[in-house]
Write a protein that holds these residues in place. Structure first.
Motif, short mmCIF file in Angstrom:
data_model
loop_
_atom_site.label_atom_id
_atom_site.label_comp_id
_atom_site.label_asym_id
_atom_site.label_seq_id
_atom_site.Cartn_x
_atom_site.Cartn_y
_atom_site.Cartn_z
N CYS A 173 39.89 43.39 38.49
CA CYS A 173 40.69 42.36 39.16
C CYS A 173 39.82 41.65 40.18
O CYS A 173 38.89 42.22 40.74
N HIS A 175 40.97 40.44 43.01
CA HIS A 175 41.46 40.65 44.38
C HIS A 175 41.02 42.01 44.94
O HIS A 175 40.49 42.85 44.20
N LYS A 176 41.28 42.21 46.24
CA LYS A 176 40.79 43.43 46.88
C LYS A 176 41.87 44.06 47.76
O LYS A 176 41.62 44.39 48.94
N CYS A 177 43.07 44.24 47.22
CA CYS A 177 44.16 44.86 47.98
C CYS A 177 43.68 46.24 48.44
O CYS A 177 43.10 46.99 47.65
N CYS A 180 44.52 49.57 46.49
CA CYS A 180 44.36 49.59 45.04
C CYS A 180 43.04 50.24 44.65
O CYS A 180 42.00 49.96 45.24
N PRO A 183 39.55 47.66 42.79
CA PRO A 183 38.31 47.11 43.36
C PRO A 183 37.29 48.20 43.69
O PRO A 183 36.09 47.97 43.55
N MET A 282 47.25 36.64 49.50
CA MET A 282 47.64 35.59 48.52
C MET A 282 49.16 35.57 48.32
O MET A 282 49.69 34.60 47.81
S1 SF4 Z 1 46.93 45.51 43.46
FE1 SF4 Z 1 45.60 43.80 44.10
S2 SF4 Z 1 43.52 44.43 43.58
FE2 SF4 Z 1 44.92 45.79 42.47
S3 SF4 Z 1 45.15 44.87 40.46
FE3 SF4 Z 1 46.84 44.08 41.72
S4 SF4 Z 1 46.12 42.16 42.64
FE4 SF4 Z 1 44.33 43.29 41.82
#
Ligand code: SF4
Length: 437
Positions: A173, A175-177, A180, A183, A282
């Protein structure tokens, strides 16, 4: 060579004793992909065991056992690994948890695979056949999804899964939540050439499938190209995306025209500060009611995911979230307890603040409290989440949500009844909590 591939399950989802019914399962791709990667010259006999749908026979004959696990199933994986090793059978451990904590996994395995296994698993098997198995196999830089070997789906029994045809177009992905694992473990995104995805779907000879990608719209351009290429296939499909898709009318139209009828979206929280705290900025500029409207207007049902336990969450967060879910008419809501998976930025922060309550990985299943919340007690977080599930899946709430949504009801009604069963049985699985709280 006899190779045994195992996917263990934590207590919540285990065959017969778990909560989730077989009818809510999609066919996984991990074991079938590993099976496909076994080099032909080894003439190996491959057996796959998914503990979500069948019990594991510990007396099975094998020359090599490979177990893939996530954090919530890691202890079960180690238990199985230890038992096979006691019989003198070498064990390989891989998957997201061994990728996050390879040194821990190494204590229970003869070899650990770190990262994606496309290159290292065949190499490991050749080394094993030559009697020179190494303790660690790590994904090399430059990993690509081009030329991916198609999974050996014929090794699965279609009757065991509600959706047998599962596919992946991307991994990772953008993004970098901070909660999670994606990443931290893999980064990405990695994109399969669209034509290869289309060719694989054509070979499946199906009109219904699920994309298991963690975020299908990580790369906007790629997603548009993929959806456009799917249109001629006349599919009905579901997948995972971020709520950003709702503000991109062109992409959403393409998704709908390509047959998208359901999306799992991570709303996570109604609270602006919580979204910033968890690096999900976001989501902050989005009107969640409008997100739901945009998808429903295109006949796309929503599995909406929310988490409780952020530092800005209060005792009111549960009721506020359920009110939103009912008013907006979210087709299939899901609630998780915020879980600091090991090695993630969230885990590191809570650890440095002395707030991690346990590192018993069995409890890292997003339905137990494993850290000390900021504005409530662990017991309040647990009970609040359980009550949110129950209120959301009471019969009046189901009727209210689905009447508002009026989207994909033939699938949404049985799915809601499945989750109602789950909501009402969650408390059976909180048995470990007294030791924890
Ligand atoms: S939680 Fe955030 S980093 Fe993990 S897959 Fe979903 S959008 Fe991507």
């Amino acid at each position: 060579m006899r190779i045994l591939l195992i996917s263990p399950r934590g207590p919540l989802y285990r065959h017969r004793t778990g909560i989730m019914k077989k009818s809510l399962r999609y066919a996984p791709l991990t074991l079938t992909t590993l099976a496909a990667l076994v080099p032909a010259e080894l003439n190996a006999e491959v057996t796959m065991l998914d503990e979500g749908i069948e019990a594991i026979d510990l007396d099975l004959a094998a020359d090599l056992v490979a177990i893939s696990c996530i954090t919530g199933t890691a202890l079960r994986a180690y238990e199985l690994a230890d038992q096979f090793r006691r019989r003198g059978i070498p064990v390989v451990l891989g998957g997201v948890h061994p990728t996050l904590l390879p040194d821990e996994a190494q204590l229970h395995g003869d070899a650990v695979v770190v990262g994606y296994a496309e290159e290292s698993w065949p190499e490991l098997l050749c080394d094993f056949a030559a009697g020179r198995l190494k303790p660690r196999y790590t994904q090399r830089p430059g990993f690509t999804l081009a030329g991916l070997t198609p999974p050996r789906r014929e090794l699965l029994h279609p009757g065991n899964y509600t959706m047998f045809h599962t596919v992946e177009a991307t991994r990772g992905c953008v993004h970098k939540c901070d909660f999670c694992v994606v990443p931290t473990a893999w980064g990405g995104p990695y994109l399969r050439p669209v034509q290869e995805v289309v060719d694989e779907i054509r070979r499946l000879e199906t009109r219904r499938l699920i994309f298991l990608d963690l975020n299908l719209i990580s790369e906007r351009e790629y997603a548009g190209e993929l959806f456009a290429a799917l249109i001629p296939l006349r599919l009905t499909w579901g997948g995972l995306a971020t709520i950003g898709i709702a503000s991109d009318a062109e992409l959403l139209d393409l998704a709908a025209r390509s047959g998208c009828r359901g999306l799992l979206l991570g709303f996570e929280s109604l609270c602006h500060e919580s979204l910033l705290e968890t690096r999900k900025g976001m989501n902050t500029r989005k009107d969640y009611h409008e997100v739901v409207r945009q998808l429903h207007d295109r006949d796309i049902a929503i599995m909406g995911c929310f988490a409780f336990g952020f530092d800005h969450d209060t005792r009111d967060s549960f009721a506020d979230t359920v009110d939103f879910v009912l008013n907006a008419g979210i087709d299939l809501p899901r609630y998780a307890i915020l879980t600091p998976f090991p090695a993630t930025p969230l885990f590191q922060r809570l650890k440095s603040e002395g707030r991690i309550l346990t590192e018993n990985w069995d409890l890292y299943d997003a339905q137990h409290v494993v850290f000390r919340p900021e504005q409530m007690t662990p017991e309040e977080l647990l009970r609040g989440t359980e009550l949110a599930w129950k209120r959301t899946y009471s019969y009046p709430s189901i009727v209210r949500r689905l009447l508002k949504a009026r989207t994909q009801l033939a699938a949404a009604i049985p799915a809601n009844l499945g989750y109602r069963f789950y909501a009402n049985n969650l408390s059976r699985f909180y048995t470990c909590r007294e030791a924890l709280l």
